[in-house]
Design an enzyme around this catalytic site. Structure first.
Site, PDB file in Angstrom:
ATOM      1  CG  ASN A 208      -0.535  -0.240   2.226  1.00 56.71           C
ATOM      2  OD1 ASN A 208       0.287   0.611   2.552  1.00 56.71           O
ATOM      3  ND2 ASN A 208      -0.692  -1.141   3.158  1.00 56.71           N
ATOM      4  CG  ASP A 274      -6.712  -5.814   6.211  1.00 58.42           C
ATOM      5  OD1 ASP A 274      -6.363  -5.826   7.388  1.00 58.42           O
ATOM      6  OD2 ASP A 274      -7.690  -4.781   6.407  1.00 58.42           O
ATOM      7  CE  LYS A 284       8.294 -12.291 -14.579  1.00 60.68           C
ATOM      8  NZ  LYS A 284       9.072 -10.992 -15.564  1.00 60.68           N
ATOM      9  N   PRO A 301      -2.628 -11.937  10.200  1.00 64.50           N
ATOM     10  CG  PRO A 301      -0.709 -12.476  11.730  1.00 64.50           C
ATOM     11  CD  PRO A 301      -1.290 -12.481   9.890  1.00 64.50           C
ATOM     12  CG  PHE A 319      -2.811   5.805  13.477  1.00 61.42           C
ATOM     13  CD1 PHE A 319      -1.403   6.015  14.383  1.00 61.42           C
ATOM     14  CD2 PHE A 319      -2.622   6.807  12.640  1.00 61.42           C
ATOM     15  CE1 PHE A 319      -1.118   6.290  15.459  1.00 61.42           C
ATOM     16  CE2 PHE A 319      -1.828   7.562  13.238  1.00 61.42           C
ATOM     17  CZ  PHE A 319      -0.840   7.751  14.550  1.00 61.42           C
ATOM     18  CE  LYS A 333     -10.523  -0.401  11.350  1.00 63.92           C
ATOM     19  NZ  LYS A 333     -10.576   0.316   9.601  1.00 63.92           N
ATOM     20  CE  LYS A 337      -8.418  -3.437  14.224  1.00 67.49           C
ATOM     21  NZ  LYS A 337      -7.355  -4.110  13.465  1.00 67.49           N
TER      22      LYS A 337
HETATM   23  O1  PMT Z   1       2.868   5.929   6.549  1.00 65.82           O
HETATM   24  P1  PMT Z   1       2.301   6.919   6.516  1.00 65.82           P
HETATM   25  O2  PMT Z   1       2.890   7.219   4.559  1.00 65.82           O
HETATM   26  O3  PMT Z   1       2.567   8.650   7.238  1.00 65.82           O
HETATM   27  O4  PMT Z   1       0.790   6.806   6.493  1.00 65.82           O
HETATM   28  C1  PMT Z   1       0.287   6.963   7.392  1.00 65.82           C
HETATM   29  C2  PMT Z   1      -1.213   6.315   7.994  1.00 65.82           C
HETATM   30  C3  PMT Z   1      -2.133   6.562   6.606  1.00 65.82           C
HETATM   31  C4  PMT Z   1      -0.428   4.705   7.324  1.00 65.82           C
HETATM   32  C5  PMT Z   1      -1.403   5.904   9.075  1.00 65.82           C
HETATM   33  O5  PMT Z   1      -1.563   7.257   9.358  1.00 65.82           O
HETATM   34  C6  PMT Z   1      -2.422   5.167   9.758  1.00 65.82           C
HETATM   35  O6  PMT Z   1      -3.371   5.634   9.224  1.00 65.82           O
HETATM   36  N1  PMT Z   1      -2.451   3.943   9.794  1.00 65.82           N
HETATM   37  C7  PMT Z   1      -2.777   3.016   9.981  1.00 65.82           C
HETATM   38  C8  PMT Z   1      -3.581   2.129   8.940  1.00 65.82           C
HETATM   39  C9  PMT Z   1      -4.294   0.862   8.258  1.00 65.82           C
HETATM   40  O7  PMT Z   1      -3.497  -0.033   7.980  1.00 65.82           O
HETATM   41  O8  PMT Z   1      -5.032   1.209   8.936  1.00 65.82           O
HETATM   42  P2  PMT Z   1      -6.151  -0.143   9.483  1.00 65.82           P
HETATM   43  O9  PMT Z   1      -7.579   1.142  10.147  1.00 65.82           O
HETATM   44  O10 PMT Z   1      -6.855  -1.000   8.020  1.00 65.82           O
HETATM   45  O11 PMT Z   1      -5.932  -0.331  10.508  1.00 65.82           O
HETATM   46  C10 PMT Z   1      -6.771  -0.211  12.019  1.00 65.82           C
HETATM   47  C11 PMT Z   1      -5.416  -0.535  12.962  1.00 65.82           C
HETATM   48  O12 PMT Z   1      -5.281  -1.693  12.649  1.00 65.82           O
HETATM   49  C12 PMT Z   1      -4.134  -0.350  12.390  1.00 65.82           C
HETATM   50  O13 PMT Z   1      -3.435   0.306  13.507  1.00 65.82           O
HETATM   51  C13 PMT Z   1      -3.049  -1.265  12.205  1.00 65.82           C
HETATM   52  O14 PMT Z   1      -1.451  -1.335  12.078  1.00 65.82           O
HETATM   53  C14 PMT Z   1      -4.241  -2.493  12.744  1.00 65.82           C
HETATM   54  N2  PMT Z   1      -3.862  -3.918  11.707  1.00 65.82           N
HETATM   55  C15 PMT Z   1      -4.373  -3.682  10.270  1.00 65.82           C
HETATM   56  C16 PMT Z   1      -4.290  -5.042   9.996  1.00 65.82           C
HETATM   57  C17 PMT Z   1      -4.059  -6.577  10.647  1.00 65.82           C
HETATM   58  N3  PMT Z   1      -3.589  -7.322   9.950  1.00 65.82           N
HETATM   59  N4  PMT Z   1      -3.199  -6.350  11.643  1.00 65.82           N
HETATM   60  C18 PMT Z   1      -3.593  -4.931  12.348  1.00 65.82           C
HETATM   61  O15 PMT Z   1      -2.241  -4.510  13.426  1.00 65.82           O
END
Ligand code: PMT
Length: 391
Positions: A208, A274, A284, A301, A319, A333, A337
């Site tokens: 991403n 995810d 390849k 996970p 985040f 969320k 979580k």
């Molecule tokens: O890196 P930059 O370019 O500075 O951009 C910053 C950002 C936009 C990436 C950052 O501010 C941000 O939003 N990070 C979280 C991105 C994200 O994965 O969001 P989510 O809403 O999909 O996930 C929610 C939370 O679960 C996040 O804390 C993520 O780290 C966590 N997660 C998600 C999926 C997963 N399989 N495991 C996780 O722990």
């Protein structure tokens, strides 16, 4: 304001050295103890006697003028609370970036383990030289504060960027460094940054647009506020704290889990994929005559959720990246979580979020919205987040 603090002023051999006489007076007016170290070339522009009179202290130039059992560069470094190198020439900047210690000033700077502020001044072509810019970038990486020179008419006759920045700016930066409350002293904080990379085959992957900037701003700020920091990142970073480089969501989970039990806080700023590809091809994948190809993805996970389930004393912060219905989705969320705080940001905007130097966030706790932070650079946002959680 600086009463009881010792400011170590390092002067190198540039024409702007004469301006530092006034800077020393500014520090003295607010009752700072001022120590001065000069490179031998600095004394071509300003005399030792002047600096001695203004600072009311002996001025260090010679490295082997040892008055007591302690080598002089160590004494200067131990005594001061902050070091200000102004003007900093291209020569001294490059030596500092390479760890060269060939005079008292560079040796003191190398031994100095508290904040260092560097105010460069030089000819505009020297300033633009990519080697100098690379050296400055390295110094920034290692936590030095660089106060960029201003543009204007230069002493060498050129017009351009290279003039020492305003003395007030150097003074304010010094006061700010010394008045930063170390609210995270004694804490151990793990911060994740960047987008995870999920391989499809040896040459292709799913990822991403996360640049890691938000996570790195949080890690740098936590370090500045006194915390022990471990940055778990998918983007390379050279830092004065522990950096663990990872690639996939699985690797990130393992790295975070390894030190989770003795951490005080984890902040998941990384954009964790995810899903990963069910069967990563060892070779390849070849193009075929078919117009379509199917990749089967399986869930990764959920690191944040696992941390919340395992946590005992830790503060767990997630985040939330959303492109629509930000608050509604963030509320859902945080309850799903189970984290202590969730930092919600709108990733549909080009001026904040992914890859931008700026962000605008809403901090939520399980009780609801805690605070909305106005758009600011990611370092300001990071500081406000820590102030909200630990202030
Ligand atoms: O890196 P930059 O370019 O500075 O951009 C910053 C950002 C936009 C990436 C950052 O501010 C941000 O939003 N990070 C979280 C991105 C994200 O994965 O969001 P989510 O809403 O999909 O996930 C929610 C939370 O679960 C996040 O804390 C993520 O780290 C966590 N997660 C998600 C999926 C997963 N399989 N495991 C996780 O722990």
């Amino acid at each position: 304001m600086l009463s009881g603090k010792t400011v170590l002023v390092g002067i190198t051999g540039g024409i702007a050295a004469y301006k530092i006489c006034e800077l020393i007076r500014m520090f003295k007016r607010v009752n700072a103890n001022v120590r001065v170290v000069c490179t031998p070339n600095a004394l071509n522009f300003v005399t030792k006697l002047t600096l001695q009179n203004l600072s009311q202290n002996e001025v260090g130039v010679e490295e082997f003028n040892i008055p007591d059992f302690k080598p002089e560069h160590i004494s200067y470094a131990d005594e001061a609370d902050v070091m200000v190198i102004a003007p900093a020439t291209a020569n001294t900047i490059s030596k500092l970036a390479s760890g060269i210690c060939d005079n008292l000033l560079t040796s003191v700077a190398c031994a100095f383990h508290k904040p260092v502020i560097i105010a460069p001044a030089m000819n505009c072509n020297m300033w633009q030289n990519p080697i100098i810019q690379e050296n400055l970038k390295n110094l920034k990486t290692y936590g030095y504060t660089i106060l960029e020179p201003e543009s204007g008419f230069l002493a060498c006759g050129y017009q351009g960027q290279g003039r020492l920045c305003a003395l007030e700016k150097i003074f304010d930066a010094t006061v700010k460094k010394l008045s930063t409350k170390k609210i995270l002293t004694g804490k151990k904080i793990i911060i994740t940054a960047g987008g995870t990379i999920e391989d499809i085959d040896p040459v292709r992957y799913i990822s991403n647009y996360s640049s890691g900037k938000m996570g790195i701003a949080l890690a740098d700020t936590a370090y500045e506020l006194g915390s022990d920091v471990e940055l778990v990142t998918t983007v390379p970073a050279k830092k004065p704290y522990v950096v663990t480089k990872v690639k996939s969501a699985f690797e990130m989970k393992n790295a975070v889990m390894e030190h989770f039990s003795d951490a005080d806080c984890v902040i998941m700023a990384a954009a964790v994929a995810d899903y990963h590809v069910k069967e990563k091809s060892a070779q390849k994948i070849k193009k075929t005559n078919d117009d379509e190809i199917t990749l089967t993805l399986v869930k990764n996970p959920d690191i944040l959720k696992s941390l919340c389930e395992l946590k005992t004393h830790q503060t767990v912060v997630g985040f939330c990246a959303e492109s629509e219905n930000l608050l509604e989705n963030a509320k859902e969320k945080i309850s799903k979580k189970g984290c202590d705080y969730l930092i919600a940001n709108d990733i549909s905007r080009k001026d904040i979020g992914f890859s931008s130097d700026y962000n605008e966030v809403t901090i939520l706790s399980s009780a609801g919205v805690v605070k909305e932070l106005e758009k600011a650079d990611k370092y300001t946002i990071a500081r406000q987040i820590f102030e909200e959680i630990y202030g």
